[in-house]
Motif scaffolding. Sequence first.
Motif, PDB file in Angstrom:
ATOM      1  N   ALA A   1       0.824  -1.209   0.000  1.00 47.63           N
ATOM      2  CA  ALA A   1       0.000   0.000   0.000  1.00 47.63           C
ATOM      3  C   ALA A   1       0.857   1.257   0.000  1.00 47.63           C
ATOM      4  N   GLU A   2       1.962   1.229   0.740  1.00 43.10           N
ATOM      5  CA  GLU A   2       2.832   2.407   0.836  1.00 43.10           C
ATOM      6  C   GLU A   2       3.379   2.838  -0.524  1.00 43.10           C
ATOM      7  N   HIS A   3       3.491   1.894  -1.439  1.00 38.99           N
ATOM      8  CA  HIS A   3       4.008   2.222  -2.767  1.00 38.99           C
ATOM      9  C   HIS A   3       3.046   3.107  -3.538  1.00 38.99           C
ATOM     10  N   TRP A   4       1.770   2.972  -3.283  1.00 39.26           N
ATOM     11  CA  TRP A   4       0.766   3.641  -4.095  1.00 39.26           C
ATOM     12  C   TRP A   4       0.235   4.921  -3.460  1.00 39.26           C
ATOM     13  N   VAL A   5       0.375   5.091  -2.167  1.00 39.64           N
ATOM     14  CA  VAL A   5      -0.193   6.281  -1.527  1.00 39.64           C
ATOM     15  C   VAL A   5       0.783   7.444  -1.587  1.00 39.64           C
ATOM     16  N   GLY A   6       0.220   8.653  -1.636  1.00 43.25           N
ATOM     17  CA  GLY A   6       1.008   9.878  -1.593  1.00 43.25           C
ATOM     18  C   GLY A   6       0.387  10.834  -0.595  1.00 43.25           C
ATOM     19  N   ARG A   7       0.894  12.046  -0.552  1.00 45.68           N
ATOM     20  CA  ARG A   7       0.447  12.999   0.472  1.00 45.68           C
ATOM     21  C   ARG A   7      -0.825  13.744   0.097  1.00 45.68           C
TER      22      ARG A   7
ATOM     23  N   LEU B   1       1.502   5.341 -15.552  1.00 48.82           N
ATOM     24  CA  LEU B   1       1.503   5.739 -16.958  1.00 48.82           C
ATOM     25  C   LEU B   1       2.373   4.798 -17.786  1.00 48.82           C
ATOM     26  N   GLU B   2       3.494   4.376 -17.242  1.00 51.07           N
ATOM     27  CA  GLU B   2       4.335   3.411 -17.958  1.00 51.07           C
ATOM     28  C   GLU B   2       3.593   2.103 -18.169  1.00 51.07           C
ATOM     29  N   ARG B   3       2.877   1.639 -17.154  1.00 45.01           N
ATOM     30  CA  ARG B   3       2.100   0.411 -17.285  1.00 45.01           C
ATOM     31  C   ARG B   3       1.034   0.540 -18.359  1.00 45.01           C
TER      32      ARG B   3
ATOM     33  N   GLY C   1       1.749  10.094  -5.551  1.00 43.81           N
ATOM     34  CA  GLY C   1       1.859   8.644  -5.562  1.00 43.81           C
ATOM     35  C   GLY C   1       2.817   8.144  -6.635  1.00 43.81           C
ATOM     36  N   ALA C   2       2.453   7.040  -7.226  1.00 40.14           N
ATOM     37  CA  ALA C   2       3.282   6.407  -8.250  1.00 40.14           C
ATOM     38  C   ALA C   2       2.685   6.637  -9.635  1.00 40.14           C
TER      39      ALA C   2
END
Length: 343
Positions: free
Chosen positions: A186-192, A291-293, A285-286
């Motif tokens: 989850a930490e990979h996908w969340v942002g501030r 976008l690359e995916r 986030g990521a």
Amino acid sequence: MTSDQAASPFADIRRLLTEMPGPDGDTVAAIRARDAQLTKPPGSLGRLEEFVEWLGAWQGKAKPTLDRPMVCVFAGSHGVVERGVSAFPAAVNRQMLDNFAAGGAAINQLCAAYGLGFRVFDLAVDMPTGDICSGPALDEKGCVATMAFGMEAVAAGTDCLAVGEMGIGNTTVAAAIYAALYGGEAEHWVGRGTGLDAAGLDRKAQAVRLALETHKDHLSDPLAVLARLGGREIAAMAGAILAARLQRVPVVLDGYVATAAAAVLHAADPHALDHCLAGHRSAEGAHGEVLERLGLTPVLSLDMRLGEASGAALALGLLKGALACHRDMATFEQAGVSGKSAD
């Protein structure tokens, strides 16, 4: 389509995904032929030339237009906000709708600066969706109805659609959608988001983990992911993107949350976003990885994370410049300029 899928409220959406038209190759050839005659070295305008080809391919016009570009902002409210995942309260949703109506938001200024149409969709912002940590955000019928509502974005006619959103807490649900579609922590996908501190960021990651655990038996179907983890604005944007494809309207995507709607469609059909352009790469986030995916190269990268279609509107301004060059530049013959020397 399985028998269960045929009986699902999503059956009509799945059918529409099989009816998507492709690009017009003859149009692209005609655009390239004109481009070769313009008073510039071949390829010297870089991606600006590609943008014109993209517009023409999806509009089916050898002379593409941006006479009626439309920016649509979809606004929703999320039950998960009660878990402290946003620095702002849910009351901001209604306040920002009032600000849009008064012309006071950033997106109002960008649309005015670039001559873009602007429309806001109020998706029951006073009625939050279900808390994704304890149950589905929407049931399937409600999700399909909201997608159908989003399809109205192209009903009035437009030659290019930009989609964006506004909704306190929606970067949390977007992160949950990405985690469900792509896996990872989850930490990979969340942002501030709107400016969370460290404790808020931890609450946000915990909410995503809990949501994935709650719905773990229902996440193999991208449309179920949309209903269970998304929100009304995300469902409506997915509907708008799909409707635009069916009507041959090219689409410019905004940032992290708008791309979540697109990612659901892409997971359902890898060709569902062929008519889409990523307006920008958000700082949230990521987004760059997503976008690359999706195989989308962003037009801009300005460290923006505002939402409300601001990045998409800026990209539309750039598209208008690209089209003006292609449409109004003189050819070598018209300008009396010598072409490239023969080898």
